[in-house]
Design an enzyme around this catalytic site. Structure first.
Site, short mmCIF file in Angstrom:
data_model
loop_
_atom_site.label_atom_id
_atom_site.label_comp_id
_atom_site.label_asym_id
_atom_site.label_seq_id
_atom_site.Cartn_x
_atom_site.Cartn_y
_atom_site.Cartn_z
N ASP A 12 -3.67 -0.43 6.39
CA ASP A 12 -2.76 -1.16 5.50
C ASP A 12 -2.71 -2.65 5.81
OD1 ASP A 12 -2.01 1.34 4.42
OD2 ASP A 12 -0.55 1.60 6.01
N HIS A 40 -5.82 1.81 -0.94
CA HIS A 40 -5.90 0.36 -0.95
C HIS A 40 -5.20 -0.10 -2.21
CE1 HIS A 40 -8.94 0.59 2.17
NE2 HIS A 40 -9.50 1.54 1.45
P1 GDP Z 1 -5.46 -1.64 2.90
O1 GDP Z 1 -5.37 -0.17 3.08
O2 GDP Z 1 -5.87 -2.34 4.15
O3 GDP Z 1 -6.30 -2.03 1.72
O4 GDP Z 1 -3.99 -2.18 2.63
P2 GDP Z 1 -2.91 -1.66 1.55
O5 GDP Z 1 -3.40 -1.87 0.21
O6 GDP Z 1 -2.42 -0.32 1.91
O7 GDP Z 1 -1.68 -2.61 1.92
C1 GDP Z 1 -1.66 -3.90 1.67
C2 GDP Z 1 -0.46 -4.21 0.79
O8 GDP Z 1 -0.16 -5.55 0.91
C3 GDP Z 1 -0.73 -4.00 -0.68
O9 GDP Z 1 0.47 -3.66 -1.34
C4 GDP Z 1 -1.23 -5.37 -1.13
O10 GDP Z 1 -1.04 -5.62 -2.51
C5 GDP Z 1 -0.40 -6.25 -0.31
N1 GDP Z 1 -0.99 -7.50 0.12
C6 GDP Z 1 -2.27 -7.78 0.52
N2 GDP Z 1 -2.37 -9.05 0.92
C7 GDP Z 1 -1.14 -9.59 0.80
C8 GDP Z 1 -0.58 -10.88 1.09
O11 GDP Z 1 -1.25 -11.78 1.59
N3 GDP Z 1 0.75 -11.04 0.83
C9 GDP Z 1 1.54 -10.06 0.32
N4 GDP Z 1 2.82 -10.32 0.11
N5 GDP Z 1 1.05 -8.83 0.05
C10 GDP Z 1 -0.26 -8.61 0.29
#
Ligand code: GDP
Length: 424
Positions: A12, A40
């Site tokens: 995440d 994701h």
């Molecule tokens: P992954 O599994 O590593 O792809 O991560 P996730 O998608 O589970 O979690 C990342 C969350 O943070 C998602 O809801 C994204 O939309 C959000 N996100 C990613 N980058 C940023 C950021 O720079 N700022 C904010 N506020 N949210 C972000």
């Protein structure tokens, strides 16, 4: 050139967003491990998506998405996801599925549920998508490869043989109904029909693409701390989350992976059980959870509230090191803009001694966080495009983390959108 996007933490970290962004300059995007157990979240011009099995670079017309041989491949999950994105206006993706990928069987999902039930309070906090039973079967050599769906004689014999074993466990350990062999065979025939147009020798395809100078992106799921070898065993996932496994899970030479872009979250979050040294609780955690990610820190697959904590430099430096990070990306930095002061865990105190090295789980259980407190920046940094335009204290936070990570931070993400990125 081959690049990998992987996580340094518990997952995440925002890898989906970075993969989506780097998809623009990629020809092929490959999932090389894991299954549909983690999600994701991606926000782009088409809307907001939670992808589980499709690579996060699936939104472009020019990219080919590959389900590599290392993946725990749920055939219905893939087609459900393709339908969902096409319904929202995304062009029909070009997909290739490895003929050596193994299939998540309906009984893997059941075994996952039954085992969690049996363990009760001692469960692993599985997402119950069948991943652990799947990989157990793969290494016990009773898994089903995609290519086997097209050999009827083999399929009939194998279903018979595997069901015999599974049904003993179902009856005597779990006290559940046995697998119906005819029904299972029908399901596998359906799976074969669904997947047939997409199946190919993806390893050969990728090796040829490398020769032609194509840009390939490997997309990791979860992060270092969930790796079965280097993570917080046993509270880990069942396939390697490391970039080096990308070579195996995609079928390419290890020396072809030139860039290992390791995603680090500006604070910590984790789902499921397991050691988490810099974890915070109560109102402090609720506040960060509510503000975190894009609309709160809740699992993309399960909707479970994530456990929250401050940035853990010990775990993250180790996370980057085990990935072989060539660069780090700090994500969700914007979320911290409300804090007066920001604690960062810079050491673990274990039996009265402070260490900066990430230990094995037995020692980790005794670790207490040693914090350094940095000043906050108390402003909303979303929309800022240039590094120099970030508040002084925000840059100081980034530079402090960079020093602790011992890896250059080349990108900072300050919002969930594809365009919310600052290049350094
Ligand atoms: P992954 O599994 O590593 O792809 O991560 P996730 O998608 O589970 O979690 C990342 C969350 O943070 C998602 O809801 C994204 O939309 C959000 N996100 C990613 N980058 C940023 C950021 O720079 N700022 C904010 N506020 N949210 C972000």
């Amino acid at each position: 050139m081959v690049r990998a996007v992987v996580g340094a933490n518990w997952g995440d970290e925002g890898k989906g967003k970075i993969t989506d962004m780097l998809g623009e300059t990629s020809d092929i995007i490959v999932r090389f491990q894991g299954g549909s157990n983690a999600g994701h979240t991606i926000v782009n011009d088409y809307g907001k998506f939670a992808l589980h099995i499709l690579p996060s670079g699936v939104f472009y017309n020019h990219t080919t998405s590959i389900i590599g041989n290392g993946v725990a491949f749920s055939i219905p999950a893939l087609f459900q996801e393709v339908n969902e994105i096409v319904k929202k206006g995304v062009p029909k993706p070009k997909i290739l599925v490895s003929d050596r990928a193994q299939i998540v069987m309906p009984y893997h999902i059941l075994f996952d549920q039954y085992e969690e039930e049996r363990l009760g309070g001692k469960s692993f906090g599985s997402t119950k998508s069948g991943i652990a039973p799947f990989y157990s079967d793969k290494y016990s050599k009773i898994g089903f490869q995609v290519s086997e769906l097209f050999d009827e004689e083999l399929l009939v014999e194998k279903v018979e043989r595997v069901c015999e074993l599974k049904n003993v466990i179902l009856e005597h350990l779990y006290h559940k109904p046995p697998i119906d062999k005819i029904e299972l065979l029908d399901t596998l025939h359906e799976y074969g029909e669904m997947v047939k147009p997409y199946v190919c020798d993806t390893a050969a395809y990728l090796q040829e693409a490398i020769k032609q100078g194509k840009n390939i992106l490997l997309e990791g799921q979860l992060g270092t701390l969930k790796d079965p070898d280097f993570g917080i065993y046993p509270m880990v996932t069942s396939s390697s989350t490391l970039a080096s496994y990308g070579a195996i899970g995609a079928g390419i030479p290890p020396y072809e992976i030139k860039e290992i872009i390791t995603v680090v979250k500006a604070y910590s979050s984790a789902v499921g059980a397991g050691e988490f040294v810099s974890e915070i609780f109560g109102d402090e955690a609720d506040e960060l959870r509510k503000r975190g990610g894009d609309g709160g820190e809740f699992g993309a697959t399960t909707g479970r509230p994530r456990r929250m904590g401050w940035f853990d430099a010990v775990a993250s430096r180790y996370g980057c090191k085990m990935q072989g990070a060539t660069q780090a990306v700090i994500t969700v930095l914007d979320v911290l803009g409300y804090l007066d002061e920001i604690p960062v865990c810079v050491g673990y105190e274990i039996d009265g001694q402070v260490t900066k090295d990430f230990p094995t789980t037995t020692k980790l259980k005794k670790a207490k966080p040693v914090y350094k407190v940095l000043p906050g920046w108390k402003t909303d940094i979303r929309g800022i495009k240039k590094y120099e335009d970030l508040p002084q204290n925000c840059r100081a936070y980034i530079e402090f983390i960079e020093k602790e990570l011992e890896v250059p931070v080349k990108m900072v993400s300050n919002g969930p959108k594809r365009s919310d990125i600052i290049l350094r």
